[in-house]
Write an enzyme that holds these catalytic residues in place. Sequence first.
Site, PDB file in Angstrom:
ATOM      1  CE  LYS A  99      -4.239   4.893   1.001  1.00 20.04           C
ATOM      2  NZ  LYS A  99      -2.250   4.081   0.590  1.00 20.04           N
ATOM      3  CG  HIS A 135      -5.365   9.550   0.933  1.00 18.40           C
ATOM      4  ND1 HIS A 135      -3.755   9.733   0.434  1.00 18.40           N
ATOM      5  CD2 HIS A 135      -5.123   9.075   1.719  1.00 18.40           C
ATOM      6  CE1 HIS A 135      -2.928   9.129   1.468  1.00 18.40           C
ATOM      7  NE2 HIS A 135      -3.703   9.183   2.044  1.00 18.40           N
ATOM      8  CG  ASP A 170      -2.249   1.140   1.607  1.00 17.20           C
ATOM      9  OD1 ASP A 170      -2.997   1.256   0.805  1.00 17.20           O
ATOM     10  OD2 ASP A 170      -1.610   2.365   1.503  1.00 17.20           O
TER      11      ASP A 170
END
Length: 314
Positions: free
Chosen positions: A78, A111, A48
């Site tokens: 993101k 995000h 991530d």
Amino acid sequence: MSFTYPGTLHKLNTGADIPALGFGTWQDKDAQEDAVNEAVKAGYRHIDTARVYGTEPGVAAGIRKAGVPRNELFIVTKLWNNAHHPDDVEKQLDASLKDLNTDYVDLYLMHWPSPFARSDSLFPKEGDKTKTGDTDYIDTWHAMEKLQEKGKAKAIGVSNFSKGEMERLISKANIKPAVHQMEMHPYLVQKSFGDWHKQQGIHVTHYSPFGNQNEIYSKGQQMGKLIDDPVLTEIGKKHGKNGAQVALAWGISKGHSVIPKSKTPARIKANFEGDFKLDAEDVAKIDGLDKKIRFNDPSGNFGWNFYSDLEGKQ
């Protein structure tokens, strides 16, 4: 992902599998190449990152060093707040793909629901405050849907939305979010919100799965570490695990994924051993630790009232 993964896999509403235990890369930009290399060698396949972290190049370098094929990885990044305008969304993903050295991401998240002013700067300023924009997150979402249709993102989702914001998004979306990444840990259980996602078929990923006593947050500075909580350590003794591993197993037991971060090789390996089965009574005891403490709320800085209908809002 197209291989046999030894740990727990959860199914997204796209039909794809997401490894329940992921590796977070927030902060420590210069340490990420080595950290990601260690993580992938330890067995992590879910990585991530985010545009704002500045760690995408380090993630790519770490993956390259580890030598694992792209199709054996689940990579998440993101969209940052300065690129919410529909004309900017694909450009920002393209920049992320370039830095990640890949043609696609497995999951692309918005995000935050809050737009900043359109800018090349990640934090466009007006006086001492971040300059806010006027793009509706619904319009941002529709631009993200096109990226899934093009195959640049295999799935799309959001992060840090309230329930009301999620309901409004779903009502206007052509593609339902596959994932909602949010702060969740044994001190912020949010059971009803987690149950709501399950009913909607939206997967939940926990960030800050150990709580967060990071110095950038005002809350938690006078608290002991969540991973040292006596309930977690006691349950850990029963399973031959530590408190951090128990906190991770608790999240996975909910059908969620968890993304701990570390740059220490020993801790990276230890966290990967947090994918184990807890007894139902263990889960219930951990649920009882709920203090409704939320560490991450940048409402004042971002000019947006986050989490307005959720637990942990002060």
